[in-house]
Write a protein that holds these residues in place. Structure first.
Motif, short mmCIF file in Angstrom:
data_model
loop_
_atom_site.label_atom_id
_atom_site.label_comp_id
_atom_site.label_asym_id
_atom_site.label_seq_id
_atom_site.Cartn_x
_atom_site.Cartn_y
_atom_site.Cartn_z
N LEU A 7 21.36 38.59 3.31
CA LEU A 7 21.12 39.50 4.43
C LEU A 7 22.07 40.69 4.46
N LEU A 8 22.99 40.75 3.50
CA LEU A 8 24.00 41.81 3.51
C LEU A 8 23.69 42.91 2.50
N ASP A 9 23.89 42.59 1.21
CA ASP A 9 23.75 43.60 0.17
C ASP A 9 22.70 43.24 -0.87
N GLY A 10 21.87 42.25 -0.58
CA GLY A 10 20.80 41.91 -1.52
C GLY A 10 21.20 40.98 -2.64
N ALA A 11 22.36 40.29 -2.52
CA ALA A 11 22.75 39.32 -3.53
C ALA A 11 21.72 38.19 -3.58
N VAL A 12 21.41 37.73 -4.79
CA VAL A 12 20.31 36.79 -4.98
C VAL A 12 20.83 35.44 -5.46
N LEU A 13 20.31 34.37 -4.87
CA LEU A 13 20.54 33.02 -5.38
C LEU A 13 19.54 32.77 -6.51
N THR A 14 20.05 32.29 -7.64
CA THR A 14 19.22 32.09 -8.82
C THR A 14 19.01 30.60 -9.07
N ALA A 15 17.77 30.21 -9.30
CA ALA A 15 17.49 28.80 -9.56
C ALA A 15 18.16 28.36 -10.85
N HIS A 16 18.83 27.23 -10.78
CA HIS A 16 19.46 26.59 -11.95
C HIS A 16 18.66 25.33 -12.22
N GLY A 17 17.94 25.32 -13.32
CA GLY A 17 17.03 24.20 -13.57
C GLY A 17 15.72 24.42 -12.84
N THR A 18 15.19 23.36 -12.25
CA THR A 18 13.91 23.44 -11.54
C THR A 18 14.05 24.27 -10.27
N ALA A 19 13.09 25.14 -10.02
CA ALA A 19 13.13 25.97 -8.82
C ALA A 19 13.00 25.10 -7.57
N PRO A 20 13.64 25.53 -6.47
CA PRO A 20 13.55 24.75 -5.23
C PRO A 20 12.21 24.94 -4.55
N THR A 21 11.97 24.13 -3.53
CA THR A 21 10.84 24.33 -2.65
C THR A 21 11.37 24.75 -1.28
N PHE A 22 10.46 25.13 -0.39
CA PHE A 22 10.88 25.69 0.89
C PHE A 22 10.15 25.03 2.05
N GLU A 23 10.90 24.69 3.07
CA GLU A 23 10.33 24.34 4.37
C GLU A 23 10.55 25.53 5.29
N ASP A 24 10.04 25.47 6.49
CA ASP A 24 10.10 26.62 7.38
C ASP A 24 11.53 27.10 7.61
N ASN A 25 12.48 26.16 7.71
CA ASN A 25 13.84 26.56 8.07
C ASN A 25 14.90 26.08 7.09
N CYS A 26 14.49 25.75 5.86
CA CYS A 26 15.49 25.33 4.87
C CYS A 26 14.90 25.40 3.47
N VAL A 27 15.81 25.32 2.51
CA VAL A 27 15.43 25.21 1.10
C VAL A 27 15.67 23.77 0.68
N VAL A 28 14.89 23.29 -0.29
CA VAL A 28 15.01 21.91 -0.78
C VAL A 28 15.17 21.97 -2.29
N THR A 29 16.35 21.55 -2.78
CA THR A 29 16.57 21.57 -4.22
C THR A 29 15.85 20.39 -4.86
N ALA A 30 15.53 20.54 -6.13
CA ALA A 30 14.89 19.46 -6.88
C ALA A 30 15.89 18.33 -7.10
N GLY A 31 15.41 17.10 -7.08
CA GLY A 31 16.28 15.96 -7.37
C GLY A 31 16.57 15.87 -8.86
N GLY A 32 17.72 15.27 -9.17
CA GLY A 32 18.11 15.13 -10.57
C GLY A 32 19.25 16.05 -10.93
N GLY A 33 19.74 15.92 -12.15
CA GLY A 33 20.91 16.68 -12.56
C GLY A 33 20.62 18.11 -12.93
N GLN A 34 21.56 18.98 -12.62
CA GLN A 34 21.54 20.39 -13.00
C GLN A 34 20.35 21.14 -12.42
#
Length: 239
Positions: free
Chosen positions: A52-79
């Motif tokens: 919300l500040l300068d456009g810095a981006v979070l990059t998926a490491h491994g499997t891309a996450p999924t999204f619920e209305d008010n949160c992100v959900v990372t994939a289970g498992g390593g890395q």
């Protein structure tokens, strides 16, 4: 919603209704933390991976996450996690609003945890403790008064070249002395670097990163604002 002003005093009125915190909201929505270098309010879609500040981006490491209305959900498992663009540094603070995983879960919450020298990270252990490991410091461990599985919590970890502060909702802050051994990895949300041993899926609503130290006097105001933002998004953080 009926606007009102909350005064720093209370006057009991017999028979008056009690307004619950869940029924309150900001007349003017809170903006991002302007002194941070990254502030993400996660959920809805991958658009929330841009801060919300300068456009810095979070990059998926491994499997891309999924999204619920008010949160992100990372994939289970390593890395599998989300990497910030920021390197680990001597003076830094990470703040997260996350949901406690099921009992006996092993889960990396945030940091650079990998199981090798030069690592720092917050993680849930199968003994149902929340731990903060930083090479060069003693381990901080919370084991009592923790949120129940499925409840949301606030966690801030701030370090300098000599001091580390761990501040969790519902806990007394812990300040320890040490000299961190830094890695060259990016600060991350979830289990970006560790094996599947600590790869339980993570639900996170907020991530904030600072390139400076926040003290035990600085963090409570950030906690208060995080609680207000979260409440507006349907998330209740415990005390």
């Amino acid at each position: 919603m009926i606007p009102f002003v909350r005064l720093p005093v209370s006057v009991p009125v017999a028979g008056a209704p009690i307004i619950q915190p869940a029924d309150m909201g900001q007349l003017v929505p809170l903006g991002p933390e302007r002194d941070a270098i990254g502030h993400w309010e996660l959920g809805g879609s991958d658009a929330s991976l841009t801060d919300l500040l300068d456009g810095a981006v979070l990059t998926a490491h491994g499997t891309a996450p999924t999204f619920e209305d008010n949160c992100v959900v990372t994939a289970g498992g390593g890395q599998h996690g989300l990497d910030t663009p920021f390197n680990e540094a001597l003076d830094q603070t990470m703040i997260i609003v996350a949901q406690r995983p099921p009992l006996a879960s092993k889960q990396v919450v945030m940091g650079t945890l990998i199981g090798a020298p030069g690592e720092s990270g917050s993680y849930w252990e199968s003994a149902n403790t929340l731990n903060q490991l930083t090479r060069g410091y003693t381990n901080t461990l919370f084991s009592a008064g923790l949120p129940a599985p499925g409840e949301w919590y606030f966690l801030a970890v701030s370090q300098s070249g000599t001091t580390r502060t761990v501040w969790m909702s519902g806990q007394d802050p812990v300040v320890t002395a040490g000299t961190p051994i830094l890695s060259t990895r990016k600060l991350a949300l979830g289990c970006s670097y560790f094996s599947s041993l600590y790869g339980a899926s993570l639900k996170a609503a907020t991530l904030i990163v600072y390139d400076k130290v926040l003290t035990v006097d600085d963090i409570p105001s950030r906690f208060s604002r995080c609680r207000q933002r979260s409440l507006a998004r349907g998330i209740t953080i415990g005390q």
